[in-house]
Scaffold this active site. Structure first.
Site, PDB file in Angstrom:
ATOM      1  N   LYS A 194       0.841  -1.214   0.000  1.00 42.18           N
ATOM      2  CA  LYS A 194       0.000   0.000   0.000  1.00 42.18           C
ATOM      3  C   LYS A 194       0.865   1.248   0.000  1.00 42.18           C
ATOM      4  CE  LYS A 194       1.050   1.180   4.395  1.00 42.18           C
ATOM      5  NZ  LYS A 194       1.824   2.368   4.756  1.00 42.18           N
ATOM      6  N   ASP A 221      -1.916  -2.249   9.973  1.00 42.49           N
ATOM      7  CA  ASP A 221      -2.150  -2.211   8.525  1.00 42.49           C
ATOM      8  C   ASP A 221      -2.760  -3.507   7.977  1.00 42.49           C
ATOM      9  OD1 ASP A 221      -1.126   0.342   8.312  1.00 42.49           O
ATOM     10  OD2 ASP A 221       0.888  -0.328   7.760  1.00 42.49           O
TER      11      ASP A 221
END
Ligand code: C5P
Length: 310
Positions: free
Chosen positions: A18, A149
């Site tokens: 990401k 995350d």
């Protein structure tokens, strides 16, 4: 099992890295984490994880890829911890076993959630391998226990994150975004970058600043320039103060045609947004030739979260 062995396992899962399009950071919370307001975009830089059956109570792992030597191939690996956590919540660790193989592509300790992607992939793979029927919300709750995350690596696409970054809402995003990722030859530990943020911002408000509304508008309308103009990373000054030459890399990317360049998450990966794919190809060639970083990759986003592949 040798790390160079091909993935021939019964279950294979692919999980994305990401970039944070916005990373607004508030003060430190009683649990030691920082309050965040962030926008994640999942990128087409994937780690592959294979899972095959193993005797009950056995949790093995091997890691392949050019940075494999930087990743623990033992029980401390987040993917093994993910497998054990799933087993513990569904009958006990001694009821299940697994042999995992990870092929790394996402930069290790690069600020792109590589470890979290592996944990997300292990949850999805082991649930499939062991025939555990688990809904996406429960999977994300387990993921949040492993790292802030991990829930986003499960969800993928584009999402707004609050709390530790694990309280997620999908964000409307049109079009595709072309990124060039410059991977410097240095490592940055996420806790060290957050500590430097605390030193630089001793009076940080407990509530993080808001994500720029113009960023969300740019995403909703697929306006790459509006998105580029509103990228923001509050951890960037902390990362730059730990590795000042990252500033030179960011400047070089901007001069070479990027619409914008930011440190990805806690760094040190620098992410450059290109106006279109051809520009990204040119930019990656120029950056590679400058010799300012270990390697340069191209990726596009958004892409789906961790999912089983054939
Ligand atoms: O959750 P994860 O293990 O990925 O986080 C790594 C470290 O990053 C934490 O131990 C903490 O030091 C820092 N962190 C933070 N606030 C967040 C997310 C991560 O301080 N919201």
């Amino acid at each position: 099992m040798s790390a160079s062995e091909a993935i021939t396992d019964r279950v294979k899962v692919r999980a994305p890295g990401k970039v944070n399009l916005a990373l607004r950071v508030g003060g430190v919370r009683p649990d030691g984490y920082h309050s965040l307001a962030t926008v994640f975009q999942a990128l087409s830089l994937f780690d592959d994880l294979g899972a095959r059956p193993a005797p009950a109570g056995h949790y093995g792992i091997a890691v392949a890829g050019d940075q494999a030597h930087l990743v623990p191939a033992d029980g401390s690996n987040l993917a093994v911890r993910a497998a054990r956590l799933l087993a513990a919540r569904h009958g006990g660790e001694q009821q299940f076993g697994v042999e995992l193989v990870i092929r790394k592509t996402i930069p290790v300790t690069g600020g792109m959630a590589g470890g979290s992607a592996n944990a997300a992939a292990a949850l999805v793979a082991c649930a499939a391998l062991w025939g555990i029927d688990i809904n996406p919300d429960e999977l994300r709750e387990l993921g949040a226990e492993l790292g802030a995350d991990v829930p986003f690596c499960l969800l993928g696409s584009t999402a707004l994150g609050h709390g530790r970054g694990d309280d997620l809402v999908p964000v409307l995003s049109r079009g595709g975004y072309h990124w060039v990722l410059a991977l410097p030859d240095v490592e940055l530990s996420t806790p060290a970058v957050f500590r430097r943020f605390d030193e630089l911002n001793p009076d940080a408000d407990p509530t993080p600043p808001p994500v720029p509304p113009a960023l969300l508008e740019g995403l909703a309308s697929g306006d790459v320039r509006r998105v580029a103009d509103n990228l923001v990373n509050d951890l960037e000054p902390a990362a730059l103060s730990l590795h000042p030459h990252l500033g030179e890399l960011l400047d070089a990317g901007r001069e070479a045609g990027a619409l914008a360049g930011i440190v990805s998450g806690s760094g040190p990966t620098c992410a450059f947004l290109a106006p279109h794919e051809d520009a990204a190809v040119r930019l990656s060639g120029t950056l590679s030739g400058l010799g300012l970083c270990r390697t340069v990759r191209r990726a596009s986003g958004p892409v789906p979260g961790a999912r089983q592949v054939a």
